[in-house]
Design an enzyme around this catalytic site. Structure first.
Site, short mmCIF file in Angstrom:
data_model
loop_
_atom_site.label_atom_id
_atom_site.label_comp_id
_atom_site.label_asym_id
_atom_site.label_seq_id
_atom_site.Cartn_x
_atom_site.Cartn_y
_atom_site.Cartn_z
N ARG A 81 -67.03 -6.17 65.07
CA ARG A 81 -66.39 -7.28 64.37
C ARG A 81 -66.54 -7.13 62.85
O ARG A 81 -65.76 -7.66 62.08
CB ARG A 81 -66.95 -8.61 64.86
N TYR A 134 -42.86 -17.00 53.09
CA TYR A 134 -42.86 -16.96 54.56
C TYR A 134 -43.22 -18.34 55.13
O TYR A 134 -44.23 -18.92 54.75
CB TYR A 134 -43.86 -15.90 55.02
N LYS A 231 -44.85 -4.76 59.54
CA LYS A 231 -43.51 -4.41 59.09
C LYS A 231 -43.48 -2.95 58.59
O LYS A 231 -43.70 -2.07 59.38
CB LYS A 231 -43.06 -5.41 58.02
C1 LIG Z 1 -43.97 -11.06 59.18
C2 LIG Z 1 -44.41 -11.61 57.89
C3 LIG Z 1 -45.64 -12.27 57.76
C4 LIG Z 1 -46.54 -12.53 58.93
O1 LIG Z 1 -47.08 -11.34 59.40
P1 LIG Z 1 -47.53 -11.12 60.93
O2 LIG Z 1 -48.00 -9.72 60.94
O3 LIG Z 1 -46.31 -11.37 61.77
O4 LIG Z 1 -48.59 -12.13 61.20
C5 LIG Z 1 -46.01 -12.71 56.50
N1 LIG Z 1 -45.22 -12.52 55.42
C6 LIG Z 1 -44.03 -11.90 55.52
C7 LIG Z 1 -43.21 -11.70 54.31
C8 LIG Z 1 -43.59 -11.42 56.74
O5 LIG Z 1 -42.40 -10.80 56.82
#
Ligand SMILES: *Cc1c(COP(=O)(O)O)cnc(C)c1O
Length: 416
Positions: A81, A134, A231
């Site tokens: 952790r 977001y 992403k």
């Molecule tokens: C997808 C996204 C998030 C959240 O990320 P996760 O990995 O889905 O928790 C935050 N900010 C932006 C700009 C995103 O595209």
């Protein structure tokens, strides 16, 4: 025959600097850094690639070595952790790519945001957001941090005067995303950082859409950079992860709290992210090229009313993007001419290469109608406030051939 272990198998040792970290006098380029930064030159088992340490705990040879570890005379892991050797390599790579001192990896982008804010805000503090950030990030602050006495304010994106006016003696954080999603507004990062510096408020940029390949917010004076590594950083639509990067001093409480909250990645997930990062620069070049090609194609298409892409001269933030960003990424937002929601859905349903789904930044192109995917349960008035019309389409260009993506869009647009 047994292989002999190097003395500190998991960590880069000072005598074997990695090619991706700053060698004296020469800064490696983004591809060299993506491939090599953070990695030891010699690895356990003489492996070229970093191994996956599938271990929940780490053992000590004797009591003295525990004491040495506690007294920080030995850098090593103790329990999963708090850290994993493979995860540290990925964190060091992320920090090097972003030009920051320390990266802390989380199980998702949202876990990273929650971890950062929980570590740095207390009851009575306030946070100011640009309103195109977001929506889950804003929801966390608006609905949940407020339950713990943290104030939440929102101002119009890129309205720097409004952001500055929203600052009170209790303001602790200014938060923005750049570019924003799906409107792709580009924040003047230096102006944003300057407000924070002058007013003594920490600044955070969610740089998920630009990646360190296209923009380096820390170099512009921002305190923290956050990424949904789900992403572009992971890049293959096969993992969730998140990271925050900043100075060692400011990241220390974040790492500590992560060890308590426990939102960590599995060793296998960290490995996948590290593997994905190796091609970050190559992939981003293609995402940038595809985004620009597809946006230009759509802008010239008679069935398209308008395109939002910062690489196009028609975009309201084109000048800032051209001045500050290497490229504008793969996300393209466009509006169909004279189309209700059904006609718009018909175009989505007619494409053959992009898959229909949320998310972005992976090698596979994705397409969606924000009205349906994210705003179906909202009232028309709410959708108008969020600027999500029925004829809006968001396409996340992957790394396929631009000609194929454009030919596919052309046949789908003929249905509208
Ligand atoms: C997808 C996204 C998030 C959240 O990320 P996760 O990995 O889905 O928790 C935050 N900010 C932006 C700009 C995103 O595209």
């Amino acid at each position: 025959m047994l292989t002999t272990n190097p003395p500190d198998p998991a960590r880069p040792s000072p005598d074997t600097p990695s090619a991706g970290t700053s060698a004296a006098g020469h800064q490696p380029g983004p591809s060299t850094a993506a491939v090599h930064a953070g990695e030891a030159r010699q690895k356990p088992g003489y492996s070229l690639t970093d191994p996956i340490f599938a271990s929940s705990t780490y053992t000590f040879s004797d009591t003295q070595s525990i004491i040495d570890f506690i007294e920080q005379k030995q850098v090593r892991e103790e329990y999963g952790r708090y850290g994993n050797p493979g995860e540290r390599v990925v964190e060091d790579k992320l920090a090097a790519l972003e030009g920051g001192e320390q990266a802390v990896l989380f199980a998702s982008g949202m876990a990273a945001l929650v971890g950062l804010l929980m570590a740095h805000v207390s009851a009575g503090d306030e946070i100011v957001f640009f309103d195109e950030c977001y929506h889950r990030s804003r929801e966390f602050c608006r609905k949940h941090l407020t339950r713990f006495g943290v104030g939440f304010r929102e101002v119009k994106t890129c309205d720097y005067a409004a952001m500055e006016a929203a600052i009170t003696p209790r303001t602790k954080f200014l938060v923005s995303e750049s570019p924003t999603n799906p409107h792709l507004s580009v924040v003047d990062i230096e102006q944003f950082a300057d407000i924070g510096r002058r007013r003594g408020v920490r600044t955070l940029i969610d740089a998920t859409l630009c990646t360190p390949y296209n923009l380096k917010p820390l170099a512009a004076g921002v305190d923290f950079v956050l990424h949904s590594a789900t992403k572009y950083l992971g890049g293959h639509n096969d993992l969730l992860a998140g990271t925050v990067i900043g100075s060692a001093e400011l990241m220390e409480p974040v790492r500590n709290l992560r060890g308590i909250m426990g939102g960590v990645n599995s060793p296998h997930n960290a490995y996948l992210l590290g593997r994905g990062l190796k091609t970050l620069a190559l992939r981003m070049e293609r995402h940038n090229a595809n985004g620009l090609a597809v946006a230009g194609f759509l802008e010239r298409h008679p069935r398209v009313e308008r395109v939002l892409y910062p690489g196009l001269e028609s975009h309201p933030y084109h000048q800032i993007a051209a001045r500050t960003m290497r490229g504008c990424g793969g996300l393209v937002t466009f509006f169909l001419k004279d189309a209700d929601w059904r006609k718009t859905a018909n175009v989505i349903d007619a494409v053959r290469i992009p898959r229909i789904g949320p998310s972005l930044g992976g090698v596979e192109s994705l397409i969606e109608q924000p009205l349906v995917m994210s705003y179906w349960n909202y009232t028309p008035a709410e959708r108008a406030a969020f600027r999500i019309p029925d004829n809006m389409i968001r396409m996340a260009c992957g790394i396929e051939d631009a000609d194929d993506l454009m030919a596919d869009l052309a046949q789908a647009l003929d249905r509208a």
